[in-house]
Design a protein around this motif. Sequence first.
Motif, PDB file in Angstrom:
ATOM      1  N   ARG A  77       1.100  -5.918  -6.695  1.00 46.90           N
ATOM      2  CA  ARG A  77       0.829  -5.434  -5.342  1.00 46.90           C
ATOM      3  C   ARG A  77       0.730  -6.560  -4.327  1.00 46.90           C
ATOM      4  O   ARG A  77       0.506  -6.315  -3.157  1.00 46.90           O
ATOM      5  N   SER A  87       0.861  -1.183   0.000  1.00 44.93           N
ATOM      6  CA  SER A  87       0.000   0.000   0.000  1.00 44.93           C
ATOM      7  C   SER A  87       0.892   1.226   0.000  1.00 44.93           C
ATOM      8  O   SER A  87       2.111   1.134   0.180  1.00 44.93           O
ATOM      9  N   ASP A  88       0.294   2.378  -0.196  1.00 50.59           N
ATOM     10  CA  ASP A  88       1.074   3.615  -0.188  1.00 50.59           C
ATOM     11  C   ASP A  88       1.706   3.870   1.172  1.00 50.59           C
ATOM     12  O   ASP A  88       2.709   4.590   1.274  1.00 50.59           O
ATOM     13  N   ASP A 110      -7.865  -6.643   6.253  1.00 52.80           N
ATOM     14  CA  ASP A 110      -6.667  -5.936   6.695  1.00 52.80           C
ATOM     15  C   ASP A 110      -6.478  -6.194   8.192  1.00 52.80           C
ATOM     16  O   ASP A 110      -7.308  -5.798   9.014  1.00 52.80           O
TER      17      ASP A 110
END
Length: 381
Positions: free
Chosen positions: A82, A20-21, A36
């Motif tokens: 990702r 993720s960012d 998550d």
Amino acid sequence: MRDLLPDDSEDATLIGRLASDDGPIPVAVLDGRVWDLSGATPTVADLLAKLEPSEALPAGRDLGPLDDLDLAAAWDPEGPGRLLAPIDLQCVKAAGVTFAVSALERVIEERARGDAGEAARFRGVILDRIGSDLRALRPGSLEAMRLKEMLIHEGAWSQYLEVAIGPDAEVFTKAPVLSSVGSRSYVGIRSDSSWNNPEPEVVMVADPQGRARGAALGNDVNLRDIEGRSALLLGKAKDNNASAALGPFIRLFDASFTLDHVRNAEVSLTIEGEDNFRLEGRSNMAQISRDPLELIGQAIGKHHQYPDGFVLYLGTMFAPVEDREHEGRGFTHKIGDTVSVSTPKLGTLVNKVVLCEDAPPWTYGISSLFRDLARRALVSA
């Protein structure tokens, strides 16, 4: 993404990591939905250290169906991969020469000194001397020691046979922490290697106490010419950029997935080249010479501990000898090969071959991880 999941994914408890960012996110995949877990556990290593085998997973934030997430392959021009390797702080270990076929191939590599043509000739010689005796032997047994004496007398003994039929397994460190690549990522071979192959394997996942908690699939990329020149070049042959693939997820042991499923797994390999070459192979874990729990026991104990847990590649019986281009030269990778490792209970690990120097550089280490975790307030003093 469904094509990466186990056949019975609706019954599986799968643990993985997504990019993720803000940094890597530990996730659970349950019946096709992604959760998550970062609010409850900052790392996969921490999850397995604290979660007891019979305990339910901590509550997570629902990210939606796996198929709806943007998880493009690394080679997809629409976006980067990702899906990360499903481990983080665990040490990455590997066991070698755990199948009779791979034991013979290691002897052949050693005698051929990295020459694929010479290997074809010597393969016939060594098979005449050893036959199929290795397959029925229990390492370290009286029968194994008698075979060792015979092979020494015949001049066919090798250090690889020592770990194949002797009491001590070959266990080595495959890759640094956080350097493993996941499914749909590139795997790398060195530009100075002309004889190499994938090694499709089951990978055991152990917690800090050495308890087997689950399993995943692995590709222990192997440079046969470099290791064949000298066993002391094992690090150069095995530990390179993008050389340890792992995934797609860790499947935790439970009522639907047990150690016996690992012991009897059939691991399939498919290699598809941009030159229209195709190779298929299978490894049957029932033919492994040492039980997975024995191998874990040889990796951890009073002489060696792993406070963040570890994973252990169990070895492979896959040793491709089919000629790809030139007669007598056997198989070797070409850039652009797509490698798929699969078994019904663990899903499919897919990677594409590039040169190590062309693979995405490994820049995200332990300090980067903990800076990200601290910024997100997921760790505290």
